[in-house]
Motif scaffolding. Structure first.
Motif, PDB file in Angstrom:
ATOM      1  N   PHE A  44       4.911 -10.133  -1.222  1.00  0.00           N
ATOM      2  CA  PHE A  44       5.956 -11.149  -1.370  1.00  0.00           C
ATOM      3  C   PHE A  44       6.096 -11.619  -2.824  1.00  0.00           C
ATOM      4  CE2 PHE A  44       4.792 -11.603   3.193  1.00  0.00           C
ATOM      5  CZ  PHE A  44       5.978 -11.084   3.686  1.00  0.00           C
ATOM      6  N   THR A  55       0.824  -1.220   0.000  1.00  0.00           N
ATOM      7  CA  THR A  55       0.000   0.000   0.000  1.00  0.00           C
ATOM      8  C   THR A  55       0.854   1.264   0.000  1.00  0.00           C
ATOM      9  OG1 THR A  55      -1.438  -1.216   1.475  1.00  0.00           O
ATOM     10  CG2 THR A  55      -1.909   1.101   1.169  1.00  0.00           C
ATOM     11  N   SER A  74      -2.568  -6.871   7.234  1.00  0.00           N
ATOM     12  CA  SER A  74      -2.311  -5.782   8.188  1.00  0.00           C
ATOM     13  C   SER A  74      -3.576  -5.455   8.977  1.00  0.00           C
ATOM     14  CB  SER A  74      -1.842  -4.528   7.459  1.00  0.00           C
ATOM     15  OG  SER A  74      -0.696  -4.806   6.702  1.00  0.00           O
ATOM     16  N   ASP A 100       1.847  -4.523  12.441  1.00  0.00           N
ATOM     17  CA  ASP A 100       1.074  -4.876  13.634  1.00  0.00           C
ATOM     18  C   ASP A 100       0.405  -3.702  14.340  1.00  0.00           C
ATOM     19  OD1 ASP A 100       3.545  -3.856  14.183  1.00  0.00           O
ATOM     20  OD2 ASP A 100       3.998  -5.205  15.836  1.00  0.00           O
ATOM     21  N   GLY A 143      -3.469  -3.284   3.677  1.00  0.00           N
ATOM     22  CA  GLY A 143      -3.740  -4.617   3.143  1.00  0.00           C
ATOM     23  C   GLY A 143      -4.499  -5.480   4.143  1.00  0.00           C
TER      24      GLY A 143
HETATM   25  C1  LIG Z   1       4.858  -7.281  12.667  1.00  0.00           C
HETATM   26  C2  LIG Z   1       5.286  -7.704  11.306  1.00  0.00           C
HETATM   27  N1  LIG Z   1       5.312  -9.019  10.993  1.00  0.00           N
HETATM   28  C3  LIG Z   1       5.696  -9.417   9.751  1.00  0.00           C
HETATM   29  C4  LIG Z   1       6.042  -8.503   8.802  1.00  0.00           C
HETATM   30  C5  LIG Z   1       6.485  -8.975   7.429  1.00  0.00           C
HETATM   31  N2  LIG Z   1       5.521  -8.557   6.413  1.00  0.00           N
HETATM   32  C6  LIG Z   1       5.753  -7.495   5.613  1.00  0.00           C
HETATM   33  S1  LIG Z   1       4.581  -7.228   4.533  1.00  0.00           S
HETATM   34  C7  LIG Z   1       3.682  -8.556   5.055  1.00  0.00           C
HETATM   35  C8  LIG Z   1       2.409  -8.927   4.358  1.00  0.00           C
HETATM   36  C9  LIG Z   1       1.365  -7.874   4.504  1.00  0.00           C
HETATM   37  O1  LIG Z   1       0.213  -8.241   3.812  1.00  0.00           O
HETATM   38  P1  LIG Z   1      -0.987  -7.247   3.569  1.00  0.00           P
HETATM   39  O2  LIG Z   1      -1.145  -6.377   4.742  1.00  0.00           O
HETATM   40  O3  LIG Z   1      -2.165  -8.038   3.166  1.00  0.00           O
HETATM   41  O4  LIG Z   1      -0.494  -6.311   2.410  1.00  0.00           O
HETATM   42  P2  LIG Z   1      -0.096  -6.649   0.889  1.00  0.00           P
HETATM   43  O5  LIG Z   1       1.230  -7.327   0.917  1.00  0.00           O
HETATM   44  O6  LIG Z   1      -1.141  -7.505   0.303  1.00  0.00           O
HETATM   45  O7  LIG Z   1       0.011  -5.316   0.274  1.00  0.00           O
HETATM   46  C10 LIG Z   1       4.333  -9.193   6.103  1.00  0.00           C
HETATM   47  C11 LIG Z   1       3.826 -10.395   6.810  1.00  0.00           C
HETATM   48  C12 LIG Z   1       6.014  -7.127   9.186  1.00  0.00           C
HETATM   49  N3  LIG Z   1       6.344  -6.154   8.355  1.00  0.00           N
HETATM   50  N4  LIG Z   1       5.613  -6.772  10.420  1.00  0.00           N
END
Ligand SMILES: Cc1ncc(C[n+]2csc(CCOP(=O)(O)OP(=O)(O)O)c2C)c(N)n1
Length: 577
Positions: A480, A400, A450, A425, A447
């Protein structure tokens, strides 16, 4: 008024008032009973209550950002205190003065099979400006010592580069005994304000360094809005012919002639053939993190001859492995002092090179956007077109924030995001805390992972009518699939690992969350339906916190995002032929 009989707690409350710290977030518990009785009971603080400590910490961070003032968070002992840690870390890396107050058992009971206790001293040691434990005894000498510690720590939170501090308070039973009394008068130790300036020799040295450079790049990292800094920097840029590259999170308002606000797009267009043209002789940086990875890669590969970092805390931030000078002062004063000097204007048109390239890539971007299929990329652009001027945008981490920074900045809008440690988080809690202190519309874009991660950010009494949440639901962690050496792998095994352990696909229903926490709910799954939903979302008559869920397809998102930068490179090569 009724307050706790505990005298160290009374002193703490009194010193908060003396130092004009009024905003408190209380988390329920018994060990912190004396703190709750006193802070809520004295009637002189603005107390909020949030059950989940992780959320409470981020919520307080939001208040501190909105009010530009220290905010106190108070919890019980044990894991309650550990749950403050993520927000403390974020505050540390964003220079936000959180005053963390944890209740504890007396030291002699720690690790003696007592309930709800852990070693709490130095709990946040790697990401706290200062911490202390107050004495347990209430003799005059111990009360004097406690007050001195509190004075020092509250002063530290706001001095130089501000940041979080931790006061641990061991408390013996009885914990809930109250008395009808005023808060005590406690001696206040003032920390005299200083304005650190460059001395004449350093000023002349910096001016000389600037005079030697023909390509001066100023990088403005994440910052809070600061009108003094904006005008000092504008003057500096006018005199020297430097160019400023600033992401929206720098909250920088200056004439666009000098400022490149979409550095990620520009960097995405630079090839090895023209890298030298963009390579600065002199780099000046201030503020916190830059989101763009491309800028770090570019400047590490094409280092400036000199790099000055300006940081009130004196941090030696050698992000580009080229640091040559640190100025431990406020950036506003740095540029003001330099702009007051005779400075040589660069020869050549380095700023023009950036501005022309930005203009070109923005044209390519707009063209691409007009033809791209419905996706997170197009949805973000539609959302940002609809967001009202002079409002607040909170950007969730992950893709985002990256999509959003590709779009032109919106007039008068403040941009925020937890970029100190980029955690997913606390985005909801921070935005909700911030919005609770402001009357403007606050839009949080994030996202699905999140949102679910921090759904407890919605579990409080402070959701305002001004809150708008836009959820880009692509079914998992879409970012990812942007990682080349991860998503680019083929084969069934890798695909399964990717889907299950990186993308973390799910079927959880957001609509249920909205209703559980009392938000209005809207949804969209195409550009045209999104535009209609946005009209409803930002209708001035809307008087409820509202969540708009936008459904997109992860594979399309990945293709569209990657395609943008391929298109930019391709289009510029064609121009050049
Ligand atoms: C507390 C924490 N745990 C793990 C991560 C690793 N991480 C970075 S982006 C992400 C995925 C986020 O997914 P989403 O919010 O659905 O957003 P999108 O990737 O689809 O844009 C993760 C798990 C992080 N940044 N912070």
């Amino acid at each position: 008024m009724m307050i706790s009989t505990k005298r160290h707690v009374q002193q703490l409350a009194s010193l908060f008032l003396s130092k004009k710290i009024f905003d408190i977030v209380l988390c329920p518990g018994s060990r912190n009973g004396p703190l709750i009785h006193t802070l809520a009971g004295c009637g002189q603080f603005d107390c909020r209550m949030i059950v989940d400590e992780r959320s409470a910490g981020y919520f307080a961070l939001g208040i501190a950002l909105a009010k530009k003032k220290p905010v106190v968070i108070v919890c019980s002992s044990g894991t309650a205190a550990v749950n403050f840690a993520p927000a403390v870390a974020e505050a540390f890396y964003q220079n936000i003065p959180l005053i963390v107050v944890t209740a504890d058992r007396p030291a002699y009971w720690i690790d003696q099979l007592e309930n709800q206790c852990i070693q709490q001293t130095a709990l946040y040691r790697n990401f706290i400006k200062q911490s202390c434990s107050l004495p347990l005894e209430e003799s005059d000498c111990r009360l004097w010592s406690g007050a001195r510690l509190i004075n020092e720590i509250l002063n530290t939170a706001v001095s130089d580069a501000p940041g979080p501090v931790h006061i641990n308070i061991p408390l013996e039973e009885p914990l809930h005994r109250t008395m009808d009394a005023q808060l005590p008068d406690v001696k206040v130790i003032e920390d005299a304000e200083t304005r650190i300036k460059l001395d004449e020799k350093a000023l002349a040295g910096a001016a000389e360094e600037i005079g030697r450079a023909d390509k001066i790049l100023v990088l403005a990292g994440q910052s809070q809005d600061n009108a003094e800094l904006d005008s000092a920097l504008a003057l500096f840029v006018e005199k020297t012919g430097a160019v400023v590259a600033a992401e929206h999170l720098a909250n920088f308002q200056m004439p666009s002639d000098f400022c490149c606000t979409c550095p990620e797009l520009v960097l995405g267009s630079i090839s090895s053939d023209d890298a030298a043209v963009f390579q600065p002789d002199l780099l000046i940086t201030f503020g916190r993190h830059f989101v763009s990875k491309r800028i770090r890669q570019f400047l590490r590969a094409n280092q400036p001859h000199e790099h000055i970092h300006v940081d009130a805390g004196g941090g030696h931030m050698d992000t580009y492995q080229a640091l040559t000078r640190v100025c431990a002062m406020s950036p506003g004063l740095f540029f003001e002092q330099l702009a007051g000097m005779q400075l040589r204007k660069v020869s050549g048109d380095y700023a023009g090179t950036w501005k022309r390239r930005e203009h070109e890539v923005l044209q390519i971007y707009t063209h691409y956007l007009g033809r791209a299929p419905f996706s997170d990329f197009t949805a973000c652009a539609h959302v940002l077109k609809a967001v009202p001027e002079n409002s607040i945008i909170h950007l969730g981490n992950s893709s985002t924030v990256r999509y959003s920074l590709l779009n032109p900045g919106i007039k008068g809008v403040t941009y925020l995001g937890n970029r100190g440690t980029s955690g997913i988080d606390g985005s909801v809690s921070t935005a909700v805390g911030y919005a609770s202190c402001r009357s403007q519309i606050n839009t949080l874009i994030l996202g699905d992972l999140s949102l679910f991660y921090d759904s407890n950010g919605l579990w409080n009494k402070y959701l305002g009518e001004n809150l708008r949440i836009i959820l880009l639901n692509n079914g998992g962690g879409n970012i990812f699939s942007f990682v080349e050496d991860l998503a680019g792998r083929t084969g069934a095994h890798n695909q399964a690992i990717f889907q299950d352990y990186f993308f973390a696909g799910h079927n959880a229903k957001v609509k249920g969350l909205a209703s559980a926490f009392g938000l209005d709910y809207l949804q969209a799954d195409s550009d045209s339906r999104l535009d209609k939903a946005l009209e409803k979302l930002y209708n001035p008559d809307r008087a409820a916190p509202t969540l708009l869920e936008v459904f997109t397809d992860a594979q399309t998102n990945t293709k569209v995002f990657k395609g943008l930068f391929i298109q930019i490179k391709k289009a510029l090569t064609t121009y050049g032929e």
